[in-house]
Design a protein around this motif. Structure first.
Motif, PDB file in Angstrom:
ATOM      1  N   THR A  13       0.829  -1.206   0.000  1.00  0.00           N
ATOM      2  CA  THR A  13       0.000   0.000   0.000  1.00  0.00           C
ATOM      3  C   THR A  13       0.861   1.253   0.000  1.00  0.00           C
ATOM      4  O   THR A  13       0.563   2.218  -0.707  1.00  0.00           O
ATOM      5  N   ILE A  14       1.933   1.241   0.803  1.00  0.00           N
ATOM      6  CA  ILE A  14       2.832   2.407   0.849  1.00  0.00           C
ATOM      7  C   ILE A  14       3.405   2.685  -0.532  1.00  0.00           C
ATOM      8  O   ILE A  14       3.435   3.826  -0.989  1.00  0.00           O
ATOM      9  N   PHE A  15       3.843   1.639  -1.228  1.00  0.00           N
ATOM     10  CA  PHE A  15       4.469   1.848  -2.529  1.00  0.00           C
ATOM     11  C   PHE A  15       3.463   2.156  -3.633  1.00  0.00           C
ATOM     12  O   PHE A  15       3.796   2.827  -4.608  1.00  0.00           O
ATOM     13  N   GLU A  16       2.213   1.688  -3.500  1.00  0.00           N
ATOM     14  CA  GLU A  16       1.218   1.942  -4.536  1.00  0.00           C
ATOM     15  C   GLU A  16       0.503   3.275  -4.345  1.00  0.00           C
ATOM     16  O   GLU A  16       0.295   4.015  -5.302  1.00  0.00           O
ATOM     17  N   LYS A  17       0.089   3.578  -3.106  1.00  0.00           N
ATOM     18  CA  LYS A  17      -0.769   4.737  -2.866  1.00  0.00           C
ATOM     19  C   LYS A  17      -0.120   5.844  -2.053  1.00  0.00           C
ATOM     20  O   LYS A  17      -0.718   6.891  -1.860  1.00  0.00           O
ATOM     21  N   GLY A  18       1.082   5.607  -1.550  1.00  0.00           N
ATOM     22  CA  GLY A  18       1.699   6.541  -0.623  1.00  0.00           C
ATOM     23  C   GLY A  18       2.229   7.809  -1.259  1.00  0.00           C
ATOM     24  O   GLY A  18       2.335   7.931  -2.472  1.00  0.00           O
ATOM     25  N   PHE A  19       2.582   8.762  -0.400  1.00  0.00           N
ATOM     26  CA  PHE A  19       3.170  10.027  -0.851  1.00  0.00           C
ATOM     27  C   PHE A  19       4.695   9.908  -0.804  1.00  0.00           C
ATOM     28  O   PHE A  19       5.251   9.071  -0.105  1.00  0.00           O
ATOM     29  N   THR A  20       5.377  10.747  -1.568  1.00  0.00           N
ATOM     30  CA  THR A  20       6.820  10.663  -1.704  1.00  0.00           C
ATOM     31  C   THR A  20       7.451  12.019  -1.436  1.00  0.00           C
ATOM     32  O   THR A  20       6.962  13.044  -1.897  1.00  0.00           O
ATOM     33  N   ILE A  21       8.554  11.986  -0.681  1.00  0.00           N
ATOM     34  CA  ILE A  21       9.351  13.184  -0.435  1.00  0.00           C
ATOM     35  C   ILE A  21      10.803  12.812  -0.712  1.00  0.00           C
ATOM     36  O   ILE A  21      11.277  11.789  -0.234  1.00  0.00           O
ATOM     37  N   GLY A  30       5.552   7.359   2.323  1.00  0.00           N
ATOM     38  CA  GLY A  30       4.705   7.151   3.487  1.00  0.00           C
ATOM     39  C   GLY A  30       3.244   7.052   3.118  1.00  0.00           C
ATOM     40  O   GLY A  30       2.822   7.459   2.037  1.00  0.00           O
ATOM     41  N   TYR A  31       2.474   6.504   4.059  1.00  0.00           N
ATOM     42  CA  TYR A  31       1.029   6.376   3.869  1.00  0.00           C
ATOM     43  C   TYR A  31       0.366   6.422   5.241  1.00  0.00           C
ATOM     44  O   TYR A  31       0.864   5.822   6.190  1.00  0.00           O
ATOM     45  N   ASP A  32      -0.749   7.117   5.341  1.00  0.00           N
ATOM     46  CA  ASP A  32      -1.476   7.224   6.610  1.00  0.00           C
ATOM     47  C   ASP A  32      -2.504   6.103   6.698  1.00  0.00           C
ATOM     48  O   ASP A  32      -3.503   6.101   5.985  1.00  0.00           O
ATOM     49  N   PHE A  33      -2.252   5.139   7.581  1.00  0.00           N
ATOM     50  CA  PHE A  33      -3.152   4.017   7.768  1.00  0.00           C
ATOM     51  C   PHE A  33      -4.239   4.310   8.806  1.00  0.00           C
ATOM     52  O   PHE A  33      -5.093   3.477   9.063  1.00  0.00           O
ATOM     53  N   GLU A  37      -0.186   3.409  15.182  1.00  0.00           N
ATOM     54  CA  GLU A  37       1.177   2.911  15.106  1.00  0.00           C
ATOM     55  C   GLU A  37       1.998   3.719  14.103  1.00  0.00           C
ATOM     56  O   GLU A  37       1.495   4.120  13.067  1.00  0.00           O
ATOM     57  N   ILE A  38       3.252   3.925  14.451  1.00  0.00           N
ATOM     58  CA  ILE A  38       4.215   4.469  13.496  1.00  0.00           C
ATOM     59  C   ILE A  38       5.194   3.340  13.235  1.00  0.00           C
ATOM     60  O   ILE A  38       5.913   2.913  14.123  1.00  0.00           O
ATOM     61  N   LYS A  39       5.179   2.827  12.014  1.00  0.00           N
ATOM     62  CA  LYS A  39       6.089   1.752  11.645  1.00  0.00           C
ATOM     63  C   LYS A  39       6.902   2.210  10.442  1.00  0.00           C
ATOM     64  O   LYS A  39       6.423   2.993   9.629  1.00  0.00           O
ATOM     65  N   TYR A  40       8.130   1.710  10.368  1.00  0.00           N
ATOM     66  CA  TYR A  40       8.981   2.125   9.267  1.00  0.00           C
ATOM     67  C   TYR A  40       9.872   0.991   8.783  1.00  0.00           C
ATOM     68  O   TYR A  40      10.056  -0.008   9.459  1.00  0.00           O
ATOM     69  N   ILE A  75       6.426  12.910  12.537  1.00  0.00           N
ATOM     70  CA  ILE A  75       5.398  12.195  11.784  1.00  0.00           C
ATOM     71  C   ILE A  75       4.174  11.981  12.666  1.00  0.00           C
ATOM     72  O   ILE A  75       4.303  11.600  13.830  1.00  0.00           O
ATOM     73  N   SER A  76       2.990  12.204  12.112  1.00  0.00           N
ATOM     74  CA  SER A  76       1.772  12.026  12.890  1.00  0.00           C
ATOM     75  C   SER A  76       1.464  10.543  13.087  1.00  0.00           C
ATOM     76  O   SER A  76       1.902   9.693  12.309  1.00  0.00           O
ATOM     77  N   LYS A  77       0.705  10.250  14.131  1.00  0.00           N
ATOM     78  CA  LYS A  77       0.362   8.863  14.448  1.00  0.00           C
ATOM     79  C   LYS A  77      -0.424   8.238  13.308  1.00  0.00           C
ATOM     80  O   LYS A  77      -1.254   8.876  12.694  1.00  0.00           O
ATOM     81  N   GLY A  78      -0.119   6.980  13.026  1.00  0.00           N
ATOM     82  CA  GLY A  78      -0.828   6.261  11.989  1.00  0.00           C
ATOM     83  C   GLY A  78      -0.100   6.212  10.660  1.00  0.00           C
ATOM     84  O   GLY A  78      -0.468   5.453   9.786  1.00  0.00           O
TER      85      GLY A  78
END
Length: 107
Positions: A13-21, A30-33, A37-40, A75-78
């Motif tokens: 999901t991160i790679f398909e729909k996420g935002f890029t900086i 990144g992607y807001d689920f 949780e903050i996972k990386y 980074i915000s939660k989620g």
């Protein structure tokens, strides 16, 4: 405290729909689920660095500098994210730290 991202569906999901900086030598995806949780994860291209020793060295440096800069504090939660190493050379810890700091300012 941030945990390491292991869920395949979340990674896709991160790679398909996420935002890029982008920052020098690093790419933040990144992607807001919308959970608490903050996972990386950290990724280094096998094409750029064929030796596992080099890839592992870079991953250790990136993880350590992300901790030192307290990247998860910006980074915000989620939001789960991936740090992708895009530089063609092995940067030292100070250069990686500068890249992560410029990333955190863009967040």
């Amino acid at each position: 405290m941030a945990l390491y991202l292991k869920n395949k569906k979340k990674i896709e999901t991160i790679f398909e729909k996420g935002f890029t900086i982008k920052a020098d030598g690093l790419l933040f995806k990144g992607y807001d689920f919308k959970d608490d949780e903050i996972k990386y994860g950290v990724s280094v291209s096998k094409k750029l660095f064929p030796l596992a020793v080099d890839r592992n060295l870079i991953k250790r440096r990136v993880k350590e500098q992300a901790k030192n800069v307290k990247l998860t504090g910006f980074i915000s939660k989620g939001v789960s994210f991936f740090l992708i190493y895009t530089s063609k050379q092995i940067l030292n810890s100070n250069e990686i730290k500068r890249s992560i700091e410029s990333l955190s300012q863009k967040l």
